[in-house]
Design a protein around this motif. Structure first.
Motif, PDB file in Angstrom:
ATOM      1  N   PRO A  84       0.675  -1.301   0.043  1.00  0.00           N
ATOM      2  CA  PRO A  84      -0.011  -0.018  -0.092  1.00  0.00           C
ATOM      3  C   PRO A  84       0.817   1.361   0.021  1.00  0.00           C
ATOM      4  N   LEU A  85       0.234   2.407  -0.528  1.00  0.00           N
ATOM      5  CA  LEU A  85       0.916   3.564  -0.391  1.00  0.00           C
ATOM      6  C   LEU A  85       0.738   4.222   1.007  1.00  0.00           C
ATOM      7  N   ALA A  86       1.626   5.030   1.586  1.00  0.00           N
ATOM      8  CA  ALA A  86       1.457   5.911   2.545  1.00  0.00           C
ATOM      9  C   ALA A  86       1.105   7.265   2.003  1.00  0.00           C
ATOM     10  N   THR A  87       0.284   8.102   2.487  1.00  0.00           N
ATOM     11  CA  THR A  87      -0.286   9.293   2.438  1.00  0.00           C
ATOM     12  C   THR A  87       0.127  10.127   3.366  1.00  0.00           C
ATOM     13  N   MET A  88       0.803  11.381   2.849  1.00  0.00           N
ATOM     14  CA  MET A  88       1.516  12.179   3.685  1.00  0.00           C
ATOM     15  C   MET A  88       0.886  13.785   3.303  1.00  0.00           C
ATOM     16  N   ALA A  89       0.978  14.550   4.245  1.00  0.00           N
ATOM     17  CA  ALA A  89       0.432  16.075   3.860  1.00  0.00           C
ATOM     18  C   ALA A  89       1.144  17.069   5.054  1.00  0.00           C
ATOM     19  N   ASP A  90       0.967  18.290   4.606  1.00  0.00           N
ATOM     20  CA  ASP A  90       1.322  19.244   5.656  1.00  0.00           C
ATOM     21  C   ASP A  90       0.199  19.618   6.277  1.00  0.00           C
ATOM     22  N   VAL A  91      -0.013  18.921   7.268  1.00  0.00           N
ATOM     23  CA  VAL A  91      -1.239  19.266   8.422  1.00  0.00           C
ATOM     24  C   VAL A  91      -0.305  20.110   9.519  1.00  0.00           C
ATOM     25  N   ILE A  92      -0.287  21.376   9.279  1.00  0.00           N
ATOM     26  CA  ILE A  92       0.576  22.245  10.293  1.00  0.00           C
ATOM     27  C   ILE A  92      -0.125  22.718  11.390  1.00  0.00           C
ATOM     28  N   HIS A  93      -1.092  23.374  11.378  1.00  0.00           N
ATOM     29  CA  HIS A  93      -1.918  23.810  12.505  1.00  0.00           C
ATOM     30  C   HIS A  93      -3.453  23.607  12.282  1.00  0.00           C
ATOM     31  N   GLY A  94      -3.620  22.600  12.047  1.00  0.00           N
ATOM     32  CA  GLY A  94      -5.055  22.034  11.705  1.00  0.00           C
ATOM     33  C   GLY A  94      -5.433  21.451  10.063  1.00  0.00           C
ATOM     34  N   TYR A  95      -6.113  20.655   9.972  1.00  0.00           N
ATOM     35  CA  TYR A  95      -6.692  20.082   8.881  1.00  0.00           C
ATOM     36  C   TYR A  95      -7.718  20.762   8.040  1.00  0.00           C
TER      37      TYR A  95
END
Length: 724
Positions: A84-95
């Motif tokens: 599977p893929l790992a999904t990543m994101a810039d969740v910095i000060h809230g989504y």
């Protein structure tokens, strides 16, 4: 999966599949992404094949649960081994629910609320299909010209360490948490390793050059604290360290991070940073970039093609040991396993839960609470709090602006943010008591000025909402002049001519040069970018529904020429305030003070606090003993309030120079009018340790000073001796 099974999976993979596992791409590359026809262009631009995308290891940024599920399902079909893929994101000060920017959160002096904000962000992001967040940023920051100070928690290494731990606990659920079972948590990624906050000239992506002693003493503690808290990932910095870009710095990554600190998690490059070794001038081409990054221990290459184009060839030619690739792949597989992705590839992604949980009233109320705690009252000449029955003119570019989320606001929607006008209108005694007059940010027209002046003439109090647009801050938002735009200052001066009380509310992502504002305004409330319910939080403070309690975690310079200016500085051999100082030949400016306009730890309240004479339980501290510093604090005003009592220490004579003051503790006390509270701190030998010239960490027997007070400047001093 057991580790033996992961090892078996690794052995099944071809070299090509292993290398692809190290590749991170944006969603547009993948089948199942938002709109059809997106894939062809990115494939051509990056020079990656469809087969390589099918074998890729992770994806950067997903548009929600449905897209996450679609991409993962297609990927599992396309991948030969169904990894599977790992999904990543810039969740910095809230989504989707946006909290104040991290610099503002720091001013709450509340790791508990910061941890709660990270837990809420993790819950919203996880149900939307995210597994990993590129947060927290633990870069110590001393230069407000750097746009990314908004993403930091300030200039103090000890306080930054508390916040780094709080963010990691909130995202991951604590060291006892189980990411494979708790689908509402995220794996955290500490960044930017290392010392990115010291970029020369406050300019993004720029050179960092400092001694290893300076790095270890001030810049490294917060990264290490995050790793001690169990942080799963580390991101490399864009900058150089000892003349070598961090992404290719073997000594920094292999020797310090992995061997000395024992980190065996995933190391990821920042966006395109592997290929940027070419313009840095330490690599001739992409092939050499791939070689240097894998030798340094970088596991995932984000959005550049050096690994995918050249790593297989480097292994086959014998220039890179395949064992280095195997180590990197195994670390990625272990992370996916800890996330539970092999058993549940979609993990927490759930469109129904997404609709129910994301941007809920409960989450918005939590964001509002933290916003209220994050605002800092910098000045108040008996103007605040506002009387609900007074006629107020709300004027300025942020009077009705939804641009209060700030940079890196992930999936936040500006139009859903509460404006200051909406927040104040909900509290004012009647709508006739509040007149709102918005205007432009940088180029205020004559017509806008006239409307503002007419409204101000009708008002008893002027609230002037000023600041920086969010594009003026954040990544690549660096500024040489950190004053407010000249048009805003001109408007302030014009309104001052009316002779009415002026309250300035600031919306910004960095400490500003506020000399003009301080001279002209009767009150200043620093609101930062306060987030989704920011307008309601700020309005509550203006009208006294809440009492400001925030304290600065980054000094506000008197002038940009002082920068960097920070509280924990050294004394120099010719200090300005020495008893025998000569008038000219001391460390000073000829035209401005040495001190900042507003120092670290500073913040006012609508009430007043009086500190009694502080005491120490003894004048001598043994290596295994403790001293108690005690002080009584009384609320001498007419309103209930919260004070943050701060403890600082100075090592008067060390083997290496020591800062004039170092924050070592604080206590929050809530007091009713007339109430007194006894506050105490234990001082122990371990609080006095520092890195010596040989980089050993220890203390020096001898003279010390303890300081206690409401900020780093206004303190009482008490002397003690550390005995051998």
């Amino acid at each position: 999966m057991r580790e033996q099974q992961l090892q078996s999976l690794l052995q099944e993979m071809t070299l090509e599949e292993k290398v692809a596992q190290l590749l991170q791409l944006a969603p547009a590359f993948f089948e199942g992404a938002g709109s059809e026809g997106q894939i062809t262009g990115p494939l051509q631009g990056m020079g990656v094949s469809k087969e390589e995308v099918h074998a890729a290891g992770s994806v950067l940024g997903i548009g929600g649960a449905e897209e996450a599920i679609a991409i993962q399902e297609a990927h599992m079909r396309n991948h030969r081994l169904s990894i599977p893929l790992a999904t990543m994101a810039d969740v910095i000060h809230g989504y989707r629910t946006i909290f104040p920017v991290p610099l503002a959160m720091g001013c709450s002096w509340s790791p508990e609320l910061v941890e709660q904000s990270a837990a809420i962000a993790a819950k919203e992001a996880s149900v939307s299909g995210i597994h990993v967040t590129f947060s927290p940023m633990a870069d110590l920051t001393r230069d407000p010209r750097w746009g990314r100070v908004m993403e930091s928690t300030g200039e103090d290494p000890w306080l930054n360490s508390l916040y780094a731990r709080a963010f990691v606990r909130g995202y991951q659920g604590g060291q006892d948490g189980d990411l494979s079972q708790d689908k509402h948590r995220l794996a955290a990624c500490i960044k930017h390793f290392a010392a990115y906050g010291a970029a020369e000239g406050g300019r993004d992506y720029n050179t960092v050059d400092m001694s290893e002693w300076m790095r270890r003493e001030f810049y490294m503690p917060a990264y290490l604290a995050a790793l001690e808290e169990g942080c799963e990932m580390v991101m490399t910095a864009f900058n150089t360290v000892d003349g070598i870009p961090a992404t290719g710095n073997r000594r920094l990554m292999r020797e310090m991070l992995r061997e000395e600190w024992g980190f065996d998690g995933v190391l990821i490059s920042d966006w395109g940073a592997v290929k940027e070794m070419i313009p840095h001038g330490v690599a001739t081409d992409e092939r050499e970039c791939a070689y240097k990054a894998i030798q340094a221990g970088v596991d995932i290459e984000m959005m550049s093609p050096c690994y995918i184009r050249h790593l297989q060839e480097l292994v086959e030619s014998g220039e890179v040991a395949e064992s280095l690739v195997d180590e990197a792949v195994l670390r990625i597989l272990k992370l996916k396993n800890r996330l539970g992705l092999f058993e549940q590839p979609h993990r927490g992604a759930d469109p129904e839960a997404e609709r129910r949980i994301v941007f809920s009233d409960e989450h918005r109320q939590a964001a509002q609470q933290l916003a209220a705690k994050s605002c800092v009252l910098l000045k108040n000449e008996d103007v605040l709090p506002l009387d609900k029955a007074h006629r107020v003119a709300l004027i300025g570019p942020f009077a009705e602006s939804h641009d209060v989320l700030g940079p890196w606001s992930c999936m936040g929607v500006r139009e859903d943010a509460v404006t200051l006008s909406e927040g104040m209108a909900a509290i004012a005694a009647s709508h006739g008591m509040l007149e709102s007059v918005p205007c432009s940010l940088e180029h205020i027209t004559e017509a806008e000025k006239e409307r503002a002046i007419e409204a101000a003439r009708r008002a008893e109090v002027i609230v002037l909402a000023l600041g920086e647009g969010s594009e003026m801050s954040g990544e690549a938002g660096c500024r040489a002049d950190i004053a407010l735009p000249s048009a805003q200052l001109e408007l302030l001066r014009k309104l001052k001519e009316l002779g009415k009380p002026i309250v300035v509310v600031l919306f910004n992502g960095r400490p500003l040069d506020l000399r003009v504002v301080d001279e002209e305004a009767d009150a200043i409330l620093e609101a930062w970018y306060p987030g989704s319910n920011g307008g309601a939080a700020v309005a509550g403070l203006l009208y006294g529904l809440d009492n400001p309690s925030g304290k600065l975690v980054m000094s506000f310079p008197y002038a940009v020429g002082q920068v960097p200016v920070y509280y924990n500085c050294f004394n120099t051999g010719r200090p300005q305030n020495a008893p025998d100082a000569q008038e000219r030949y001391v460390s000073q400016y000829l035209d401005i003070p040495n001190e900042p306009l507003f120092p670290f730890g500073y913040g006012l309240s609508y009430t007043t606090f009086q500190y009694a004479q502080a005491t120490l339980s003894d004048e001598r501290l043994s290596m295994d003993g403790k001293l108690e510093l005690a002080v009584s604090v009384t609320n001498t005003g007419v309103l209930a309030g919260e004070e943050i009592v701060q403890l600082y220490i100075r090592d008067v004579v060390g083997e290496a120079v020591r800062p004039l003051r170092e924050l070592k503790g604080y206590r929050k006390v809530k007091l009713q009018p007339g109430e007194t509270c006894h506050v105490s701190f234990d001082i122990t030998e371990d609080m006095l340790r520092y890195h010596h010239p040989d980089l050993q960490f220890g203390s020096d027997p001898g003279q010390f000073m303890a300081f206690v007070g409401p900020n780093s400047r206004d303190v009482q001093a008490l002397a003690f001796i550390l005995t051998p």
